[in-house]
Design a protein around this motif. Structure first.
Motif, short mmCIF file in Angstrom:
data_model
loop_
_atom_site.label_atom_id
_atom_site.label_comp_id
_atom_site.label_asym_id
_atom_site.label_seq_id
_atom_site.Cartn_x
_atom_site.Cartn_y
_atom_site.Cartn_z
N ASN A 142 3.86 27.09 40.68
CA ASN A 142 4.86 28.07 41.12
C ASN A 142 4.64 29.43 40.46
O ASN A 142 4.75 30.48 41.09
N HIS A 143 4.33 29.41 39.15
CA HIS A 143 4.06 30.66 38.44
C HIS A 143 2.80 31.34 38.98
O HIS A 143 2.76 32.56 39.14
N GLU A 185 -2.05 21.02 38.42
CA GLU A 185 -0.75 20.68 37.82
C GLU A 185 -0.89 19.59 36.77
O GLU A 185 -0.18 19.58 35.75
N ASN A 195 1.28 25.54 35.98
CA ASN A 195 2.47 25.57 36.82
C ASN A 195 2.12 26.30 38.12
O ASN A 195 1.99 27.53 38.13
#
Length: 292
Positions: free
Chosen positions: A186-187, A179, A184
């Motif tokens: 989450n992606h 990060e 990202n």
């Protein structure tokens, strides 16, 4: 020897299905350390989607396969977003229980909507047998092994030679550090769920073609065996999951061939125990030391 090679061909066909399923387990675990027990039921959804589009829209095998992969990828990403993402920082046992709940929801939801009866999968590919040196091979077996190998090679290329694959490997090693360099998580996690679910959808269509029958509970036992395959190969290792799938498929086939069909499931779990005693991290797994 003819019997041996015959069962080897049968085992490779079944093992291809387990390998595709095991890859989904191992990728998700490698990224977020979650055992997604709903994965086998996504495979069931893929089989039912293939059944639906072939019967209602009269598409060919290729369209059914690709559309099942797309639908299952979307479903996997939706499940991750609704069920797993809110629990990202919760204890692992919470996410595990949620995965079991999602599994039961999909099974019972399909039973409620379409009934619990077994359905015959439409045979859109005409079966032909070839005999070589006394060993019989069908074109469907060749198709299953070929499609599975193509998908496995494609997965390996995605993971090793694309930006998203690099991001997946970075998040698997250290999510916080990834990060910090602009990735990202989450992606990446969503993409991983989608990719694994697409492989499960393909496996569902292939198994429907192979066994000519599907039902809402069809993902339960293969899902557990695919998890065993991932553990045997080394959970978190993509080559290990593929190898584990082929080994479990061949083991099951050979146990049936010697007249012990009633013990084929037990044999799988016995092998799991033996492997974990000898190689606790699996065949390709790595022993990771953690500071206490």
């Amino acid at each position: 020897m003819q019997t041996f090679f015959q069962q080897l061909i049968n085992g490779l066909s079944l093992g291809s299905i387990y390998a595709l399923l095991a890859l989904g387990y191992t990728m998700v675990y490698g990224i977020i350390k979650l055992i997604n027990f709903a994965h086998g039921d996504i495979y069931m959804i893929g089989a039912f989607w293939g059944y639906y589009v072939i019967n209602h829209y009269h598409v060919d095998f290729g369209v059914a396969l690709v559309s099942a992969m797309v639908v299952c990828a979307a479903l996997g990403m939706l499940i991750e977003y609704l069920a797993y993402k809110p629990l990202r920082n919760s204890p692992r046992i919470t996410a595990l229980i949620t995965a079991i709940g999602v599994s039961y929801f999909l099974e019972n939801g399909m039973s409620f909507l379409y009934g619990a009866n077994t359905r015959n999968f439409p045979q859109v590919v005409a079966s032909h047998r070839f005999t070589v040196f006394g060993v019989t091979v069908t074109n469907i077996q060749l198709l299953i092994v070929t499609v599975s190998l193509v998908l496995m090679v494609a997965l390996q290329l995605i993971v090793q030679h694309t930006r998203m694959g690099t991001a997946m490997r970075a998040v698997a090693v250290d999510q916080e550090a990834a990060e910090l360099v602009g990735i990202n998580p989450n992606h990446v996690i969503s993409f991983t769920f989608g990719l694994g679910s697409a492989l499960a959808g393909a496996a569902g269509v292939l198994i429907g073609l192979y066994y000519n029958s599907i039902d809402p509970l069809m993902g339960m036992v293969p899902g557990i065996k695919a998890f065993v395959a991932a553990v045997v190969g080394g959970i978190g290792s993509i080559p290990g999951a593929a190898l584990g799938g082929f080994l479990i498929g061949m083991l099951e086939t050979f146990v049936q061939a010697i007249g012990l069909s009633a013990y084929k499931d037990a044999a799988v779990y016995v092998v799991l125990i033996v492997i974990l005693v000898v190689l606790p991290a699996g065949i390709f797994g790595k022993n990771v030391k953690e500071k206490v």
